[in-house]
Design a protein around this motif. Structure first.
Motif, PDB file in Angstrom:
ATOM      1  N   LEU A  17      13.444  87.310  36.346  1.00  0.00           N
ATOM      2  CA  LEU A  17      13.205  88.586  37.025  1.00  0.00           C
ATOM      3  C   LEU A  17      12.636  89.628  36.065  1.00  0.00           C
ATOM      4  O   LEU A  17      13.184  89.852  34.988  1.00  0.00           O
ATOM      5  CB  LEU A  17      14.513  89.101  37.625  1.00  0.00           C
ATOM      6  CG  LEU A  17      15.255  88.120  38.530  1.00  0.00           C
ATOM      7  CD1 LEU A  17      16.588  88.710  38.959  1.00  0.00           C
ATOM      8  CD2 LEU A  17      14.409  87.734  39.727  1.00  0.00           C
ATOM      9  N   HIS A  18      11.559  90.278  36.493  1.00  0.00           N
ATOM     10  CA  HIS A  18      10.891  91.263  35.646  1.00  0.00           C
ATOM     11  C   HIS A  18      10.567  92.511  36.458  1.00  0.00           C
ATOM     12  O   HIS A  18       9.818  92.442  37.432  1.00  0.00           O
ATOM     13  CB  HIS A  18       9.605  90.681  35.059  1.00  0.00           C
ATOM     14  CG  HIS A  18       9.835  89.400  34.331  1.00  0.00           C
ATOM     15  ND1 HIS A  18      10.318  89.365  33.041  1.00  0.00           N
ATOM     16  CD2 HIS A  18       9.697  88.111  34.719  1.00  0.00           C
ATOM     17  CE1 HIS A  18      10.437  88.106  32.661  1.00  0.00           C
ATOM     18  NE2 HIS A  18      10.078  87.321  33.662  1.00  0.00           N
ATOM     19  N   ILE A  23       3.203  86.573  32.651  1.00  0.00           N
ATOM     20  CA  ILE A  23       4.422  86.635  31.836  1.00  0.00           C
ATOM     21  C   ILE A  23       4.869  85.223  31.463  1.00  0.00           C
ATOM     22  O   ILE A  23       5.331  84.974  30.355  1.00  0.00           O
ATOM     23  CB  ILE A  23       5.552  87.376  32.589  1.00  0.00           C
ATOM     24  CG1 ILE A  23       5.261  88.869  32.635  1.00  0.00           C
ATOM     25  CG2 ILE A  23       6.912  87.128  31.936  1.00  0.00           C
ATOM     26  CD1 ILE A  23       6.194  89.652  33.540  1.00  0.00           C
ATOM     27  N   ASP A  24       4.691  84.293  32.363  1.00  0.00           N
ATOM     28  CA  ASP A  24       5.164  82.922  32.178  1.00  0.00           C
ATOM     29  C   ASP A  24       4.196  82.052  31.359  1.00  0.00           C
ATOM     30  O   ASP A  24       4.550  80.971  30.939  1.00  0.00           O
ATOM     31  CB  ASP A  24       5.399  82.285  33.550  1.00  0.00           C
ATOM     32  CG  ASP A  24       6.207  81.003  33.481  1.00  0.00           C
ATOM     33  OD1 ASP A  24       7.223  80.979  32.769  1.00  0.00           O
ATOM     34  OD2 ASP A  24       5.819  80.025  34.149  1.00  0.00           O
ATOM     35  N   GLU A  84      -1.259  94.718  27.220  1.00  0.00           N
ATOM     36  CA  GLU A  84      -0.374  95.860  26.938  1.00  0.00           C
ATOM     37  C   GLU A  84       0.737  95.945  27.988  1.00  0.00           C
ATOM     38  O   GLU A  84       1.893  96.209  27.662  1.00  0.00           O
ATOM     39  CB  GLU A  84      -1.179  97.159  26.903  1.00  0.00           C
ATOM     40  CG  GLU A  84      -2.106  97.273  25.713  1.00  0.00           C
ATOM     41  CD  GLU A  84      -3.087  98.433  25.816  1.00  0.00           C
ATOM     42  OE1 GLU A  84      -3.065  99.181  26.841  1.00  0.00           O
ATOM     43  OE2 GLU A  84      -3.888  98.602  24.880  1.00  0.00           O
ATOM     44  N   VAL A  85       0.385  95.722  29.247  1.00  0.00           N
ATOM     45  CA  VAL A  85       1.388  95.744  30.319  1.00  0.00           C
ATOM     46  C   VAL A  85       2.396  94.609  30.117  1.00  0.00           C
ATOM     47  O   VAL A  85       3.611  94.830  30.186  1.00  0.00           O
ATOM     48  CB  VAL A  85       0.717  95.642  31.711  1.00  0.00           C
ATOM     49  CG1 VAL A  85       1.754  95.405  32.805  1.00  0.00           C
ATOM     50  CG2 VAL A  85      -0.086  96.906  31.999  1.00  0.00           C
ATOM     51  N   ARG A 127       7.825  92.590  28.531  1.00  0.00           N
ATOM     52  CA  ARG A 127       8.614  91.671  27.691  1.00  0.00           C
ATOM     53  C   ARG A 127       9.485  92.409  26.682  1.00  0.00           C
ATOM     54  O   ARG A 127      10.540  91.925  26.300  1.00  0.00           O
ATOM     55  CB  ARG A 127       7.674  90.726  26.941  1.00  0.00           C
ATOM     56  CG  ARG A 127       7.085  89.651  27.802  1.00  0.00           C
ATOM     57  CD  ARG A 127       6.232  88.718  26.983  1.00  0.00           C
ATOM     58  NE  ARG A 127       5.716  87.628  27.787  1.00  0.00           N
ATOM     59  CZ  ARG A 127       4.582  87.013  27.532  1.00  0.00           C
ATOM     60  NH1 ARG A 127       3.840  87.362  26.491  1.00  0.00           N
ATOM     61  NH2 ARG A 127       4.171  86.022  28.312  1.00  0.00           N
ATOM     62  N   ASN A 128       9.037  93.561  26.223  1.00  0.00           N
ATOM     63  CA  ASN A 128       9.748  94.326  25.193  1.00  0.00           C
ATOM     64  C   ASN A 128       9.914  95.774  25.628  1.00  0.00           C
ATOM     65  O   ASN A 128       9.285  96.673  25.073  1.00  0.00           O
ATOM     66  CB  ASN A 128       8.970  94.282  23.863  1.00  0.00           C
ATOM     67  CG  ASN A 128       8.687  92.865  23.431  1.00  0.00           C
ATOM     68  OD1 ASN A 128       9.604  92.087  23.254  1.00  0.00           O
ATOM     69  ND2 ASN A 128       7.417  92.531  23.287  1.00  0.00           N
ATOM     70  N   PRO A 129      10.771  96.020  26.618  1.00  0.00           N
ATOM     71  CA  PRO A 129      10.935  97.398  27.110  1.00  0.00           C
ATOM     72  C   PRO A 129      11.537  98.306  26.043  1.00  0.00           C
ATOM     73  O   PRO A 129      12.342  97.862  25.221  1.00  0.00           O
ATOM     74  CB  PRO A 129      11.870  97.250  28.305  1.00  0.00           C
ATOM     75  CG  PRO A 129      12.557  95.949  28.107  1.00  0.00           C
ATOM     76  CD  PRO A 129      11.655  95.084  27.279  1.00  0.00           C
TER      77      PRO A 129
END
Length: 188
Positions: A105-106, A158-159, A171-172, A177-179
């Motif tokens: 979940l993202h 993402i996957d 960038e998004v 991935r690294n909030p």
């Protein structure tokens, strides 16, 4: 079996979910009408939304092919119906975590959804529809579906091990991935 990716765009009265399968370029759109007129009000509405989404998510999980899910987060500057939106968003998140492990979940900020397809986090709804068509040749029937499709493409990227095609898209993905830690009075 090819992996599929879900993109979810929920608003006050509607929810669009796009299932995208990159290997076959297959895209399916599911739209739910959660307006008070169709889904009642108050706790009954929340229970209805939860039940419908949970059933849908369970059916998707049974396919065993979901690789990642991206859903739009809250628009923190929004003023209208924010309490109802928060309740509906919470019910959707509950249905998600009851169905899938957290690493699938993202959450994606609304500005990041816009940036991913247009290069700018400030695109209006019509520009989003056009940008989704121009970038991916996907003819979304409405704004919610365009956002959900973009979210499904984000989930797919993402996957993947390879970077997306454009720098602003990377960038998004990096931001998701690294909030950054939450700042402010309530931050721990």
């Amino acid at each position: 079996m090819p992996r599929t990716y879900l993109g979810i765009d929920q608003s006050y009265s509607r929810c669009a979910i796009v299932t995208y399968t990159p290997a076959t370029a297959r895209t399916e759109i599911e739209r739910f009408d959660f307006s008070p007129k169709k889904s009642s009000t108050g706790p009954q509405r929340l229970a209805h939304v939860h039940w419908v989404l949970r059933e849908y998510f369970q059916a998707q999980r049974l396919t065993g092919t979901v690789g990642a899910i991206a859903y739009e987060g809250y628009a923190y500057g929004a003023k209208f119906k924010r309490e109802e939106l928060g309740e509906l968003g919470g019910v959707m998140r509950l249905a998600l975590v009851q169905t899938w492990p957290p690493d699938l979940l993202h959450v994606v900020a609304p500005t990041s959804v816009k940036k991913y397809v247009t290069g700018s986090g400030r695109a209006d709804k019509d520009k989003m529809l056009l940008a989704v068509y121009m970038r991916w040749k996907f003819e979304a029937p409405d704004h919610d579906s365009a956002d959900a499709y973009t979210l499904a493409r984000i989930a797919a990227d993402i996957d993947r091990d390879e970077p997306p095609e454009l720098k602003f898209q990377q960038e998004v993905i990096d931001t998701i991935r690294n909030p950054k830690p939450t700042r402010g009075k309530n931050a721990a």
